[in-house]
Design a protein around this motif. Structure first.
Motif, short mmCIF file in Angstrom:
data_model
loop_
_atom_site.label_atom_id
_atom_site.label_comp_id
_atom_site.label_asym_id
_atom_site.label_seq_id
_atom_site.Cartn_x
_atom_site.Cartn_y
_atom_site.Cartn_z
N THR A 137 0.88 -1.36 0.07
CA THR A 137 -0.02 -0.02 0.06
C THR A 137 0.88 1.19 -0.03
O THR A 137 0.59 2.35 -0.74
N TRP A 150 -5.14 -0.21 -4.91
CA TRP A 150 -6.53 -0.46 -5.02
C TRP A 150 -6.79 -1.85 -4.60
O TRP A 150 -5.94 -2.73 -5.00
N PHE A 151 -8.13 -2.33 -4.20
CA PHE A 151 -8.48 -3.65 -4.31
C PHE A 151 -7.61 -4.36 -3.41
O PHE A 151 -7.29 -5.70 -3.54
N THR A 152 -6.95 -4.18 -2.44
CA THR A 152 -6.48 -4.76 -1.51
C THR A 152 -7.00 -5.88 -0.74
O THR A 152 -6.42 -6.74 -0.06
N ASN A 153 -8.29 -5.55 -0.52
CA ASN A 153 -9.09 -6.38 0.19
C ASN A 153 -9.52 -7.71 -0.44
O ASN A 153 -10.36 -8.60 0.18
N ILE A 154 -9.22 -7.84 -1.65
CA ILE A 154 -9.67 -9.16 -2.46
C ILE A 154 -8.57 -10.16 -2.26
O ILE A 154 -7.39 -9.97 -2.50
N SER A 155 -9.09 -11.49 -2.00
CA SER A 155 -8.00 -12.44 -1.76
C SER A 155 -8.72 -13.86 -2.41
O SER A 155 -10.04 -14.12 -2.59
N SER A 156 -7.73 -14.85 -2.74
CA SER A 156 -8.22 -16.06 -3.42
C SER A 156 -8.78 -17.08 -2.28
O SER A 156 -8.60 -17.18 -1.30
N LEU A 157 -9.87 -17.49 -3.17
CA LEU A 157 -10.51 -18.78 -2.25
C LEU A 157 -10.00 -20.18 -3.09
O LEU A 157 -9.35 -19.84 -4.19
N VAL A 197 -8.54 -13.64 -8.77
CA VAL A 197 -8.42 -12.27 -7.76
C VAL A 197 -7.57 -11.66 -8.73
O VAL A 197 -7.82 -10.42 -9.12
N GLU A 257 -10.22 -10.35 -11.41
CA GLU A 257 -10.95 -9.18 -10.85
C GLU A 257 -10.30 -8.07 -10.80
O GLU A 257 -10.99 -6.93 -10.93
N ARG A 317 -11.58 -4.67 -12.43
CA ARG A 317 -11.89 -3.45 -11.92
C ARG A 317 -11.03 -2.32 -12.26
O ARG A 317 -11.38 -1.14 -12.12
N ARG A 367 -18.43 -10.95 -16.72
CA ARG A 367 -18.10 -10.23 -15.53
C ARG A 367 -18.07 -10.56 -14.27
O ARG A 367 -17.40 -10.56 -13.58
N GLU A 398 -12.52 -13.67 -2.08
CA GLU A 398 -13.18 -13.35 -0.80
C GLU A 398 -12.87 -11.75 -0.60
O GLU A 398 -11.67 -11.22 -1.31
N GLU A 399 -13.96 -11.06 -0.51
CA GLU A 399 -13.60 -9.60 -0.45
C GLU A 399 -14.13 -9.09 0.97
O GLU A 399 -15.02 -9.03 1.54
N LYS A 400 -12.80 -8.67 1.74
CA LYS A 400 -13.27 -8.33 3.10
C LYS A 400 -13.53 -6.71 3.08
O LYS A 400 -13.45 -6.05 2.08
N VAL A 455 -13.70 -3.04 4.06
CA VAL A 455 -12.59 -2.11 4.17
C VAL A 455 -13.00 -1.04 5.03
O VAL A 455 -13.78 -0.60 5.33
N LEU A 502 -8.72 2.83 1.87
CA LEU A 502 -8.14 1.47 1.00
C LEU A 502 -8.99 1.30 -0.18
O LEU A 502 -8.27 1.00 -1.02
N GLY A 555 -10.56 0.83 -3.58
CA GLY A 555 -10.33 1.90 -4.92
C GLY A 555 -11.56 2.92 -5.10
O GLY A 555 -11.37 4.01 -5.23
#
Lengths: 331, 419
Positions: A31, A122-129, A186, A189, A193, B399, B405-407, B409, B413, B415
């Motif tokens: 970040t 950006w979009f640091t809150n997305i993580s892999s499942l 991820v 996405e 985005r 799309r 997983e979307e935590k 925020v 942080l 976007g």
């Protein structure tokens, strides 16, 4: 084009050595990843931290491939010359003897490319499942954890906005150390985005690809569909008149090459990067013949018309800034 | 007379049908039973060959013994080329079909008994019912690796050219890609589905060596994708809906393909197909091999035959990379979850088109009819959506694919919040 920066951007050895020192501190979070950019960093001691952790672990994982032994000195993969590590860092990890471009991590790339501290991730809150419950010799979730620990990244892609020589843009980088930089849900996405954001904000888009793995097998069909998803977003961006600069670095293959990486309005590449669709071993096994020496290198792709310019790492900033100026900066 | 003949040789019974102007209904029913018990025999009667020709009969018997399901193929290029029919290696002994063969054997033995008591008749009937049930059960519970190896890649499985014959009324092939050459792995042209005119794009694998060499085993080069894209753009210009049949192990990994920009061309197709303003239906009819399949696979309605597969990588390729040896392809096949049932659940495909109980290769005609009905239905449905909405719908369709997983925020942080 800002002429004041130019002298320091020249790849001339002595100059580069004198003027530059690159800080490639381990950017764990990403970040605040925008650290000193090459030409602006002062020559004080803080700029020359010890070698980044990221690189070491990556190298340790693949000692035979493109790696370097740990320590102060290392051997160049291109020419075999022994280089002082600090010297290499100063030169943006390009061999001073043969211009071999070493691997650099995504955060390091961002800090080299963008203006100091201008990057906002950006979009640091997305993580892999693990949608398939995939397990080869190691379950996918475990692999993810290991890769995260190894690289300090959340996934293979960092994206956000920043400034390049004062020009605002959206920038995304894939890191070939994270499961070969492969594209799963991820990465797909995050890129989609970012492209949508770039469309909305009318900003130029730069994607630096370093993805030898193409689409990520561990997420199966989802990964394949990311190709379609990202390309569809690019279609909209394209229609809206956005400028997309794709930078190919070693390696860019498979599903990444066959989707966004090839679709730039401008396609740049670093010298001698591996760029292509099928891996050279697969091609070798299929055609059962000697492959051309430069097969699937940037130079090969340039000769066949799929790359616009091959650009030395130290020139990348200047070149991108220049073409952004040509294509107009849409505000 | 018919009965007597049947008693003497059950196989004869069905053939004699062809000359009888029987009412349609009972005939259909009979054929169904016939196909259930002797799936390979039904086709013979449809070939309209003169019955009495002795040598021909003998030849056919040999042909059936060696590669029984080819009936339709030979129909296409009548007169039959004996060299092709006699080729002995085509027999497919599917390992998981062994219980079925045993059951069939049993029925044949019973049927050929000289004097048949009513109990025997009952027994035969029961066995036939059991046969149908068992076949259905086996095919519904196929292992993914069996699906790929024996069904989706079955050389007797109907291919694009077979469907062109059986589903469409006309095919006007268009060859040129306007840049390099004519790739025979992708066929393009106008086609008629009853009264509906469409632009047809289909990957063709080929069946015998000559066909396969010509079509490069269904592995397209960049020129094939370029040709397909050109046709689609033309279809959009003239308002024709597009039907794409996907059947490829993957885009060709060769030197020429790389030199001519395989990656770029596929990427371009992905981008442009998302903006083609006319309905696109994609059907995976056999193998959906990674980028090579997706290169003509962006559509409004993506369907898949029941035993086809659609994967990010071939099981062999995946095993080679992750398990370090191709022999683990079965493990990879299970792990990749690429069969139609999974993909439907994942929301990646919209429809599973059911195959006949013994797989598409067992009954080309029935498969073609089911496929045709599906195409009809979906073409009509998509035809009602205005072009502007169609593209948004297509965009949204792709799309939303992806699992992550979307935590939540905090602060800036995110976007969207930051810009």
């Amino acid at each position: 084009m800002s002429s004041d920066d130019k002298p320091s951007e020249k790849p001339t050895k002595d100059k580069a050595a004198k003027d530059k020192s690159v800080e490639t501190r381990s950017e764990k979070t990403g970040t605040n990843g925008a650290t000193t950019s090459a030409e602006k960093s002062a020559e004080n001691g803080t700029a020359n931290k010890p070698a980044p952790k990221i690189t070491d672990s990556w190298v340790g994982a693949n000692p035979n491939k493109r790696g370097v032994p740990e320590g102060l000195w290392l051997g160049c993969d291109g020419c075999g010359a022994t280089i002082f590590r600090k010297e290499l860092e100063k030169r943006l990890r390009v061999c001073p003897e043969c211009n071999h471009h070493f691997y650099i991590s995504a955060p390091a790339r961002i800090s080299q490319l963008l203006d100091q501290d201008s990057f906002e991730e950006w979009f640091t809150n997305i993580s892999s499942l693990d949608p398939l419950g995939f397990a080869d010799r190691k379950p996918y979730p475990e692999r993810l954890v290991a890769e995260r620990a190894k690289t300090g990244l959340d996934d293979a892609c960092i994206t956000g906005r920043g400034y390049l020589r004062g020009r605002p843009l959206v920038c995304a980088v894939t890191d070939s150390a994270f499961i070969m930089g492969s594209m799963g849900s991820v990465v797909g996405e995050k890129l989609t985005r970012s492209i949508e954001q770039a469309t909305e904000l009318k900003l130029p888009l730069v994607i630096v690809s370093g993805s030898g793995g193409g689409a990520r097998m561990h997420e199966g069909i989802y990964s394949l569909m990311q190709m379609g998803k990202v390309c569809a977003a690019l279609a909209r961006y394209h229609e809206a008149g956005g400028l997309f600069i794709s930078v190919l670095t070693n390696p860019t293959m498979g599903g990444v090459a066959a989707s966004f990486a090839s679709l730039g309005d401008l396609v740049f590449a670093e010298p001698k990067a591996l760029v292509g669709f099928a891996g050279p071993r697969v091609v070798q096994a299929t055609v059962k013949a000697q492959l051309p020496d430069d097969f699937q290198t940037s130079e090969f792709m340039l000769a066949h018309g799929f790359i616009d310019r091959i650009i030395h790492r130290a020139e990348l900033r200047t070149e991108i800034a220049r073409v952004i100026d040509y294509c107009g900066l849409r505000q | 007379m018919k009965k007597a003949a049947q008693a003497a040789d059950p196989r004869q019974g069905f053939r004699s049908e062809q000359n009888l102007p029987v009412s349609e209904e009972p005939r259909q029913r009979m054929k169904k039973v016939a196909e259930a018990t002797h799936p390979r025999q039904g086709f013979r009667s449809e070939q309209n060959l003169p019955v009495s020709e002795e040598p021909r009969q003998r030849m056919k018997k040999v042909a059936e013994a060696t590669h029984p399901r080819q009936g339709f193929r030979s129909e296409q290029n009548l007169p039959v080329n004996p060299g092709f029919v006699m080729r002995p290696k085509q027999k497919m002994d599917l390992p998981f079909e062994r219980p079925l063969l045993e059951l069939e054997q049993k029925i044949v033995t019973l049927e050929t008994q000289p004097d048949q008591a009513p109990e025997v008749h009952d027994e035969i009937r029961k066995l036939k019912v059991e046969l149908v049930r068992l076949r259905r059960e086996i095919y519904e519970n196929l292992d993914p690796w069996d699906t790929v190896k024996w069904v989706a890649r079955n050389p007797n499985r109907p291919q694009t050219l077979d469907y062109l014959e059986l589903v469409f009324d006309e095919f006007v092939e268009l060859h040129g890609d306007r840049a390099y050459g004519d790739d025979r792995a992708i066929l393009t042209g106008f086609a008629k589905l009853d009264e509906i005119k469409v632009m047809f794009i289909g990957q063709q694998k080929g069946r015998d060596l000559k066909e396969r060499t010509q079509s490069n085993y269904g592995m397209p080069h960049p020129e094939g994708y370029r040709k397909a894209l050109g046709r689609m753009q033309m279809a959009a210009k003239f308002g024709l809906p597009i039907v794409c049949f996907i059947d490829t192990p993957g885009a060709y990994p060769g030197v020429g393909a790389e030199e001519r920009g395989q990656a770029y061309q596929i990427a371009l197709n992905l981008r442009e197909m998302s903006r083609i303003a006319t309905p696109i239906i994609c059907v995976v009819i056999g193998e959906g091999g990674s980028g090579g399949a997706l290169g003509i696979g962006i559509g409004d309605h993506v369907a898949m035959l029941q035993h086809a597969y659609y994967s990010v990588i071939s099981p062999e390729g995946c095993a080679g990379i992750l398990w370090k040896h191709v022999k683990y392809a079965d493990l990879a096949a299970r792990a990749l979850k690429f069969t139609s049932g999974h993909l439907k659940r994942f929301g990646v495909i919209d429809e599973i088109i059911p195959e006949p109980p013994g797989g598409a290769h067992s009954d080309h005609r029935q498969m073609a009819m089911t496929l045709k009905a599906s195409l009809h239905h979906n073409l009509r449905e998509l035809g009602t959506i205005p072009a502007s909405k169609l593209l948004d719908r297509r965009y949204e369709k792709f799309r939303k694919i992806g699992v992550f997983e979307e935590k939540a925020v905090e602060g800036l942080l995110n976007g969207e919040a930051a810009v």
